[in-house]
Design a protein around this motif. Structure first.
Motif, short mmCIF file in Angstrom:
data_model
loop_
_atom_site.label_atom_id
_atom_site.label_comp_id
_atom_site.label_asym_id
_atom_site.label_seq_id
_atom_site.Cartn_x
_atom_site.Cartn_y
_atom_site.Cartn_z
N UNK A 109 32.39 33.49 34.06
CA UNK A 109 31.62 32.60 34.93
C UNK A 109 30.31 33.26 35.36
N UNK A 112 42.53 37.05 35.11
CA UNK A 112 41.72 36.74 36.29
C UNK A 112 40.31 37.28 36.15
N UNK A 113 40.21 38.55 35.74
CA UNK A 113 38.90 39.19 35.65
C UNK A 113 38.02 38.50 34.61
N UNK A 147 45.60 48.20 33.14
CA UNK A 147 45.58 47.00 33.97
C UNK A 147 46.71 46.06 33.59
N UNK A 148 46.93 45.11 34.45
CA UNK A 148 47.97 44.13 34.17
C UNK A 148 47.38 42.95 33.39
N UNK A 152 29.53 41.86 29.84
CA UNK A 152 30.11 42.34 31.09
C UNK A 152 31.46 42.97 30.79
N UNK A 153 31.72 44.11 31.40
CA UNK A 153 32.94 44.86 31.07
C UNK A 153 33.59 45.37 32.34
N UNK A 154 34.88 45.16 32.43
CA UNK A 154 35.64 45.67 33.56
C UNK A 154 36.21 47.04 33.21
N UNK A 202 36.38 35.50 35.94
CA UNK A 202 35.27 35.82 36.85
C UNK A 202 34.04 36.29 36.08
N UNK A 203 34.23 37.24 35.15
CA UNK A 203 33.03 37.78 34.47
C UNK A 203 32.44 36.75 33.51
N UNK A 221 47.89 39.88 34.09
CA UNK A 221 47.40 38.91 35.09
C UNK A 221 46.00 39.24 35.56
N UNK A 222 45.79 40.53 35.81
CA UNK A 222 44.45 40.93 36.26
C UNK A 222 43.42 40.66 35.18
#
Lengths: 293, 789
Positions: A275, A268-269, A261-262, A174-176, A272-273, A264-265
């Motif tokens: 999980x 966080x990301x 991106x930061x 998974x990639x943001x 989520x990914x 912090x993000x």
């Protein structure tokens, strides 16, 4: 600029030894960008596209051995069943044109922390085969990355191949990115469940100076699955386990703020990914009871 | 994708229909096949056998004094033919579209990162670039001014106010970037009650980032020295004659010695209104006596053209309890960057149209354009109206929420219509179907969700990057409506020149249309052919290469070329037609009142007359050249902003449907629907293309497109990190095109290109707000904004 065009692997290694300043080029999707923008002015280019056999893949000791010249497009088209995590990562890379040219070995050689193949290779415990006129050696991919865009390759070495053992369990990637295609990752995560050895593999991209694993998350999850008998029962995974796994993956990251991106993000990301990837992988595992472990 | 719908609503009936290649037909583009096959020659493909290559040395600093420049090492590089600095500029050393304030090459001070300092011509581009790096420039680096309010000395964070903003003195000696100070323009609108009160008041602050035109064809041109001491310049640009004026001034040459021809333009969107390599290539060509080509690479292109002004805005809307707008106060700041470029006109648009297409009794607007040490900003599609639309449409949604009203209903209740008075006191004297555009959108079916089936990642936020299979995804719907002036405003003498020739070539009547109007990809060459076919009744129409041997056509901007150059071509065709019909009358020997041109002949419906043009003209050539103007506008009052500022308005509305992964802050725009009134679709397919393209560009600004600046330095000058929408970001569209004729315009048409770029982004932003419940105040929206990280 000299342009070296060996046609055999032995010639390629000799050229590599004779021209230490040469930059190896296969798909050229990184090297040519550097040259076109004046950021890269190597004394010579070592073109590997004519080296016989380098574009081949095969099986060796139960592992898939990807020649250094195999493109992402072929990983997707020909190896989606045997190397699902890597194929999922390859699907997220660039455009069709880039996937037709770019190679997994090139991703390794560039060793950008944002390289999309790395998390999948780390999670799958891939091995890198490097060679020189001095001989051939193999190393786990986790030992290959030594710093930001730095690798364990010696100046006279070339990447010959990458070996990946086909999985005994599900894999996810998974990639943001801040665009829905053709985007450099802001954070990426690779996951492999290894039911055969009751182990978990992870890989984190774009969230540390190098691609890295999340050992605490791996140990935690493998421990939970084992102690609760979930490997065997394939029962539902507790939500809290998935959430904790995500947190531990995020805790393994050491990201920076940049234009994409930061920090912090990214943290966080990743939580989520990681999980979500685990819930998808576990659902696959539960839905595939026929596959003995 | 549903087929675009056209709503025939009073469009002129007499025009030729489908298949004719005339007005109203989806006529084929003359350049279409070449472009699709990759065979079209763009500016970057220009080539001459003995040409040199030019390269530009640019300032790495956003603000610095140049102590010295040493070119000796560059000149000593083998293969280098010339190295030039400001000392080598023979004419005026500064230029500009509206104000001449920008140095051709840096004088004593550089005011933005990327400002050209010196030029090199060499046998090979690599040599030229290498030599440029060998030029030694000694800079005294100054602290840049990087915020528009700070540059103006306005206290930041102040409330919308009736009096002038509190001014604080900038402390540093070099805080004034230009001798006249940092204010480029302050536009005031004062209409109605100066101290209005209302039942419900909504205040909001908004910010728009710096968007880039992101055209694909980089700045390119080829300058060829001429025997008469002049120069021929082939260049990809938007307005040949305004380039010519500025080049002449810099070179100290008369217009006759600076001849321009349009090279293939790979997109413009406003980014080619200002000069880039034009003077530089000419200087190098005149110095070396050789043709000189300059073509920027992608990174240099980001420094080689102006961008869209970033804006900060503060709005106060007052309304009655039943949703009638009572007043709007707005304070709008545009950061113009280091040089004026189009900032005065951008302020003009941002100010005069800054409250949207609504009827408001009392309006109080202060709109400022400021100099800073950020990259120069100027023209970009939507031109001052894109930024304010994010502000006023966000306010309309906030007001609707405050009133508990449907946002579409609130907009319709206050919508401008024909006969309404604008904030500048101008009575809208042609159709303004704002409410209809919105109601048609609201009546369109919403896209359905695929539930239960296999997840197609391409439909998900994050796409094939596999970030969600539906987890965290929430849908939102948003609306926005916008208007935009067409053509140049505020008293500008806005005209175009057309030369039309009719002759018989190889037995076939052939019209040749010659204008200097830049074809930048929008399809004006097609429109020129269509108009000539309709007006002259011939099939074969040749579009002459665009050059300065004919008079100015004005700029390919402001959605104006189909209107103004189209009007000029129509008028020139009519003049040629009069000659033809007079000849026919003479041939027939009596007056036949209904003679007309059709099918390559003069015909009459009342009498059985058919005179083929081939017979009528023989070897004669009929030619007419004329200038054509739209009705004049007037300057607005400097204290009240009142006046007949704009000749025509374009109206469009969008509905956006988005899916947001609320946990990851990723957005997938599911559908964009657009309604637009175009008066008359000269080429319906091209109109649809403009609406789709404008929508994509607006969507891009809403969710991803931004030049990121830190301390005056650009952080993402590449398409790796300056992201524009891909096919997975731009969804299918529903489009309804309305055709309410504007009685003042040729064929009743309205300019098309910009309006959809304005209403698209605010609709996307509204939809993201609806999906997330977050009060988003800045575009582009980043994942960090949606996740609080």
């Amino acid at each position: 600029m000299d342009f070296l065009r060996p046609t055999t692997w032995a010639e390629a290694l000799e050229a590599r030894a004779a021209f230490p300043g040469a930059v190896a080029i296969a798909g050229g999707t990184d090297v040519m960008v550097g040259i076109n923008f004046g950021r890269l002015r190597p004394a010579s280019l070592l073109d590997l596209t004519r080296v016989a056999g380098l574009q081949e893949w095969g099986t060796e000791d139960g592992a898939v051995r990807l020649g250094a010249g195999v493109s992402y497009a072929r990983v997707i088209g020909e190896l989606g069943d045997r190397l699902p995590g890597l194929a999922m990562a390859a699907r997220t890379i660039g455009s069709p044109q880039i996937r037709n040219r770019g190679t997994v070995a090139g991703n390794l050689a560039t060793a950008s922390p944002a390289g999309d193949a790395h998390p999948a290779l780390l999670a799958a415990d891939a091995e890198v085969e490097v060679a020189s006129v001095r001989g051939t050696r193999r190393m786990p991919v986790r030992d290959f990355y030594t710093g930001v865009k730095r690798t364990a390759l010696a100046p006279d070495e070339l990447i010959a191949a990458v070996s990946v053992v086909p999985p005994s369990g599900p894999q996810q990637f998974s990639k943001i990115g801040t665009r829905n295609a053709m985007v450099v990752s802001v954070a990426a995560f690779g996951l492999a469940l290894h039911p055969d050895r009751r182990a978990v593999g992870t890989g984190i991209g774009s969230a540390a100076p190098t691609p890295r694993r999340a050992p605490a998350a791996e140990e935690f999850l493998a421990g939970e699955l084992t102690s609760a008998g979930l490997w065997e029962s394939r029962a539902e995974l507790p939500e809290a386990t998935a959430a904790r796994f995500g947190e531990l993956v995020a805790a393994a990251a050491a990201p920076i703020d940049d234009v994409r991106g930061t920090a912090r993000y990214r943290v966080h990301a990743l939580s989520v990914i990681a999980r979500r990837a685990l819930t998808w992988a576990w659902a696959d595992y539960r839905n595939d009871p026929a596959k003995e472990i | 994708m549903s087929a675009p719908t056209r709503v025939p609503a009073g469009a002129p009936e007499h025009l030729t229909g489908p298949g004719s290649g005339g007005v109203g037909d989806d006529a084929e583009r003359p350049d279409g096949v070449l472009k699709v096959r990759g065979e079209f020659a763009y500016g970057s493909d220009l080539w001459m056998a003995d040409m040199l290559w030019g390269a530009t040395l640019r300032s790495p600093h956003p603000y610095a004094r140049i102590r010295s420049v040493d070119t000796s090492a560059a000149l000593a590089t083998p293969g280098v033919r010339a190295v030039l600095t400001a000392d080598d500029v023979p004419g005026e050393k500064v230029y500009g579209l509206e104000l001449a304030d920008q140095p051709v090459l840096a004088l004593d001070v550089v005011r933005y990162q990327g400002e050209p300092v010196a030029l090199v011509a060499a046998d090979h581009p690599e040599t030229a670039r290498l030599a440029a790096t060998r030029i030694r420039v000694d800079y005294e680096v100054w602290e840049p001014v990087t915020d528009a309010r700070t540059a103006l000395g306005h206290r930041t964070g102040n409330q919308v106010h009736d009096s002038a903003p509190e001014v604080t003195e900038l402390s540093r000696e070099n805080a004034h970037l230009h001798p006249q100070g940092n204010l480029v323009r302050h536009l005031k609108i004062r209409k109605g009650d100066p101290a209005p009160a209302a039942d419900v008041v909504v205040v909001g602050e908004y910010e728009v980032g710096m968007q880039d035109q992101a055209f694909l064809g980089p700045e390119s041109g080829l300058a060829v020295p001429a025997e008469d001491g002049g120069v021929e310049l082939h260049v990809a640009t938007q307005w040949l004659h305004v380039d010519q004026r500025q080049i002449c001034s810099a070179l100290g040459l008369p217009p006759g010695q600076v001849r321009l021809t349009l090279a293939g333009v790979g997109g413009a969107f406003g980014g080619r209104e200002d000069l880039s390599m034009h003077v530089h290539a000419c200087l190098l060509a005149l110095r070396t006596g050789r043709p000189v080509k300059m073509s920027y690479n992608r990174e240099e292109s980001f420094f080689g053209h102006v961008h869209r002004h970033p804006a900060t805005m503060r709005y106060e809307h007052g309304a009655t309890r039943d949703g009638q707008l009572v007043y709007v106060k707005a304070e709008i700041y545009f950061d113009g960057g280091a040089y004026a470029s189009s900032t005065p006109a951008v302020v003009g648009n941002g100010g005069t149209m800054g409250i949207g297409p609504y009827v408001v009794p009392s309006v109080h607007v202060d709109c400022y354009g400021a100099y800073t040490n950020n990259p120069p900003c100027g023209a970009m599609r939507g031109f001052g109206s894109v930024q304010t639309a994010f502000g006023y449409e966000s306010q309309m949604d906030a007001l609707a929420a405050e009133l508990g009203m449907d946002p579409v209903e609130l907009r319709c209740r206050n919508a401008m219509e024909q006969g309404s008075t604008t904030p500048t006191g101008q009575v809208v004297d042609s159709p303004a179907p704002v409410a209809e555009l919105l109601r048609r959108l609201a009546a369109m079916p919403l896209p359905t969700r695929d539930d239960g089936g296999e997840v197609d990642l391409r439909d998900m936020p994050g796409g094939v990057s596999n970030t969600t299979h539906g987890e965290g995804v929430r849908r939102g719907v948003g609306y926005a409506v916008a208007y935009k002036n067409v053509g140049f405003s505020e008293g500008y003498d806005d005209y175009s020149t057309a030369r039309v020739r009719l002759e018989v070539v190889g037995g076939e009547p052939t019209a040749t249309v010659h204008t200097a109007a830049a074809e930048v990809g929008q399809g004006l060459v097609t429109v020129e052919q269509q108009i000539a076919r309709t007006e002259l009744g011939v099939e074969r129409v040749v579009v002459h290469p665009k050059d300065t041997t004919v008079g100015s056509a004005g700029s390919t901007s402001a959605s104006r070329q189909t209107y103004v150059t189209g009007g000029a071509v129509k008028a020139a065709c009519e003049a040629v037609r009069e000659q033809v019909l007079a000849r026919a009358q003479r041939l027939v020997g009596r007056t036949v009142p209904d003679l007309r041109l059709a099918g390559g002949a003069v015909v009459s419906d009342s009498e059985d007359i058919t005179v083929p043009l081939a017979d009528l003209l023989g070897d004669d050539v009929l030619e007419e050249t004329l200038e054509w103007r739209h009705r004049p506008t007037e300057a607005i009052d400097p204290e009240t902003g009142q006046g007949f500022a704009h000749v025509q308005y374009a109206f469009s509305a969008h509905r956006a449907v988005v899916d947001v992964d609320t946990e990851l802050g990723l957005v997938k725009v599911v559908e964009m629907a657009c309604t637009q009134d175009v008066g008359k679709a000269i080429n319906p397919q091209a109109v649809i293309g403009q609406i789709q393209g404008g929508t994509a560009q607006g969507l891009g600004l809403a969710v991803m497109e931004e030049i990121l600046i830190k301390d005056g330095t650009v952080r993402n000058p590449s398409f790796t990190d300056y992201l524009i929408p891909t096919i997975l970001d731009m969804p299918p569209m529903r489009i309804e095109v309305l055709e309410y004729a504007d009685p003042h315009a040729p064929y009743g048409l309205r300019g098309v290109g910009e309006a959809p770029n304005i209403s698209s982004g605010p609709a996307v932003l509204a939809a993201i707000r609806a999906a997330t419940g977050l009060p988003l105040a800045r575009v582009p929206v980043r994942p960090e904004h949606l996740t609080g990280t």
